[in-house]
Structures are given as structure tokens and as C-alpha cells.
Design an enzyme around this catalytic site. Sequence first.
Site, PDB file in Angstrom:
ATOM      1  N   HIS A   1       0.940  -1.108   0.241  1.00  7.11           N
ATOM      2  CA  HIS A   1       0.080  -0.027  -0.028  1.00  7.11           C
ATOM      3  C   HIS A   1       0.845   1.266  -0.011  1.00  7.11           C
ATOM      4  O   HIS A   1       0.518   2.250   0.435  1.00  7.11           O
ATOM      5  CB  HIS A   1      -0.889   0.137   1.270  1.00  7.11           C
TER       6      HIS A   1
ATOM      7  N   SER B   1      14.781  22.016 -16.274  1.00  6.02           N
ATOM      8  CA  SER B   1      13.534  23.026 -16.386  1.00  6.02           C
ATOM      9  C   SER B   1      14.023  24.387 -16.921  1.00  6.02           C
ATOM     10  O   SER B   1      15.017  24.973 -16.650  1.00  6.02           O
ATOM     11  CB  SER B   1      12.789  23.140 -14.909  1.00  6.02           C
TER      12      SER B   1
ATOM     13  N   LYS C   1      15.987  22.399 -10.893  1.00  2.00           N
ATOM     14  CA  LYS C   1      15.359  21.093 -11.380  1.00  2.00           C
ATOM     15  C   LYS C   1      16.098  20.057 -12.130  1.00  2.00           C
ATOM     16  O   LYS C   1      16.991  20.422 -12.777  1.00  2.00           O
ATOM     17  CB  LYS C   1      13.994  21.239 -12.045  1.00  2.00           C
TER      18      LYS C   1
ATOM     19  N   GLU D   1       9.267   9.057 -16.860  1.00  2.00           N
ATOM     20  CA  GLU D   1       7.876   9.552 -17.137  1.00  2.00           C
ATOM     21  C   GLU D   1       7.559   9.261 -18.352  1.00  2.00           C
ATOM     22  O   GLU D   1       6.374   8.958 -18.772  1.00  2.00           O
ATOM     23  CB  GLU D   1       7.780  11.357 -16.640  1.00  2.00           C
TER      24      GLU D   1
END
Length: 465
Positions: A156, A277, A283, A290
Site C-alpha cells: 500500500h 526545467s 530542477k 515519466e
Amino acid sequence: MAQLWGGRFTKETDQMVYQFNASISFDQRLCEQDIRGSIAHATMLARQGVLTEEEKTAIIEGLTGIREDVRAGRLAISDTFEDIHSFVEATLTERIGEPGKKLHTGRSRNDQVALDMKLYVKDEILVLDGLLRELLQALLGIMEENLDTYMPGFTHLQKAQPVTLAHHVGAYFEMFRRDRSRLHDIRARMDTCPLGAGALAGTTYPLDRDLTAELLGFAGPTLNSMDSVSDRDYLIELLSALSTVMMHLSRFCEEIIIWNSNEYQFVEIDDAYSTGSSIMPQKKNPDIAELIRGKTGRVYGSLMGFLTTMKGLPLAYNKDMQEDKEPVFDAVDTVKDCLALFTGMIATMTFREDRMEDSAKNGFTNATDAADYLVNHGVPFRDAHGIVGRLVLYCLEKKISLDEMSLEEYRKISPVFEEDIYEAISMQTCVKRRTTLGAPGEEPMKKVIGLCRKYLDEDQDRRRD
Ligand code: ARG
């Protein structure tokens, strides 16, 4: 417009119809397969006396020349042809004259395209297999180096019990091993040659279908000509197996994205596999992970789309089946890219052992072991569960971990606890004592790693033969 038919027509095809119908823009990548199939077909026709030796030689030389010229970029595949079959045949006839017109004897584009796609899939499965093998090598390397890199195991997405990085990565080894085996199964099942099925009902020429199957490296010929030209099951199976590969990659990517987050910092993705970024200078984003996760949807889409295309098609060939190519090509390309990039990403990723271990220590991952300790001292498991629940509550209030409680505090909750509780719930003990096959303990893990190594090594031997 250049097409292989027209005799029974009195009007030109409407330009838009022609374009809508044409498949050359995407089936041109079957050029090599189409030529291979035609060479085998011509060879067989000559052996059966349907073509003369001279005609066969002219055809094979012509086809080989076309192949070389396309490879070298000297011959462009022109989109004025309806499909790759028309292009190859027309170019051949243009180059060698009369014999070129005989190549299509005893053949239809229906069995021709069925063959081309099978040849393509058989080749691509081997490429995919090689990429999966490289991924498995990288995973096994990480496993071998991280037998005692402790980390929390989750259920979980909540810390559950301590495991090792070797064990966690080992789970993915099993998934990708099954993916390989699925692809092998598909390749073995589809290994029958449809050439000779004609449009749907075979031909009246004395074709030797065993010979063409053998020349093209198939286990044998297909057994029903209607099925031969309309079977696309193997493409559905392939898209399904590729979807499963993507599902596995996507799950692993999701974990890497979480592990790479500021909160976790379990891993650091190499600069070469990260992106920045345009506005936030601090970043370093896990874009590759992704994107692989994102492209999973696209591969699933190919599977669902093509399943839907095939639903309700009457026997035998229908033009709907031309819609098999784009989703299959796209899925194969996507999975190949994703596998190669994923392997590169994990092979260069840094695992932060300190962060993983700290995380495993905090979060009561040893609570089950504390309960097992009580059970080993005669307390029934259900009571032990309750006692440890109270220990956890106590720790949460005091903001400490189980290891940080004094023996006195332990004994206030249960007098069964002795000094050896600390040893019993240390992370090393928790993992070491899990010795059943498949568990994260060092002993079973070493055994499993040995088996994985053997699987990859033996496989390498087989490939060398
Ligand atoms: N372009 C077609 C396909 O990909 C080739 C077969 C065409 N056959 C036909 N009878 N129209 O399926």
C-alpha cells in the site's frame, strides 16, 4: 498512380480513394521481407517447373539489385505505388522485362502480406529478446552488488518489512524473464509459412509449400489457406506481450520517480538521463522514466485498437487487416526504444544506500519481527500482535523507533522481553532470518542469483550455437 490491377475497370480511381486505400507510406518498411519472400517463391516456382531457370535467375538478380539499391539509397520507394508489393514487382518488371511479370504466378498479395508481416515479427522478436536480455543483465548486476543494501519493502506504499535492493530488483528480473519467455512462445507458435495460400483458396499450380517454408526459415507451412491469409492472432499476442513489457517498465519507472523524489532520495538518476526545467534552475527531472510510463498508454492503445479492428471480420482476407501495420510497427518501435533507454537509465543510476537504510529503520518495518520474538517465547501470535501494536503506539507518542526503547520500557508493556530483543529486531536480523526460497535473506538470495546467472549464461551458449 501505379497499380497491379485495372483490367476490369473503365474509370480511373478517384485520387482520394487511391490515397485512402494505399499503404505504401507505412508498408515500405517491409521491403526487405517482401524481397526475401519473392526470392523464395521464384526459387520454388523454378524447382517445380513453373518458371525456367533463366527466368528464375533474372528474377533473383533483379530482386537482389532492387534490395541493394534501396539499401544504398540509390532507389527511392516511390509513393506513387499502392503498396510495397506493387513497388517491388513494378520495379522488377521495369528492370528485367517479361520474367518480372511471371513472379506473381501462384501468389496473391494476401498471402504475400501475411508472409511479410510474419517475417518482420520473427526478426523483431529476436531484437526485442536481445534488448530484454541486456536489461536482465543490468538487473542482475544490481542484484549481485546489493545483497546487503537494506531498504523498506512496501505494501500500500506504506513501509512494511525490510528487504534488500537485490530482492526488490529481483522481482523485476522475474517479470522481464517471463516477458522474454512470452515472446519466445509467440515466435514458436507463429512459425508457419502462409505463402502458397493464394488469395484464400490455394492455387492450381504445383507449389511446393514445404520448400518455401524451409527456404524462409519456418518450421513448416500453414495448414488452412483461409486461415493463412486472415490470421492476425500472432499480432494480437505480440501487442499483448508488448503491453505487458510496458506495464512492467511503467511500474518500475513509477518506483524510480518516487525514489528519485526530494522526499525519498533513494536514487539519483544520472545527468545523462535527466532533464532540466526552463524556469526552475534547481530542477533535475526524471523525464525518461515519466515518458516510458506515458508511452505505456500508447502501446495499450495499439492492442485495443487492433483487437477492435479484427472483431467481426468474416473469413477470409478483408482490407481492414491493412490496419495491422501501423499499430504493430509503432508498438515495436516504442518498446525497443523504451527498453534501451530504461536499461541505460538504471545502469547509470546511483543508489543511495544510506537513505534506503535509514528509511528501512524508521517506520516500524521490524514490528512483525518483534511479534515473532514474542511468539518464539511462547506468546500466541494474536496476543503478540496486540502487544507490538501497543509498543508502536508508545513509540509514536514518544517519536522514537522500536530500537530506541529501553528494556525497561519494553518490559512495562510485556515482561517477556529480554535484552536479546534488540538483536532480534535489528534490520540485519530481520532480513537474514528470512531464509525461505524467494525471501530476501542472504542465503536464498544467493541461490536465486546463481539460478538467474545460470539462466542468462546458458541462454548465451544457446545463442552462440
Ligand atoms: N496492403 C494490403 C495489406 O496490407 C496488402 C494486401 C492487399 N490485398 C488486397 N486484396 N487488396 O493488407
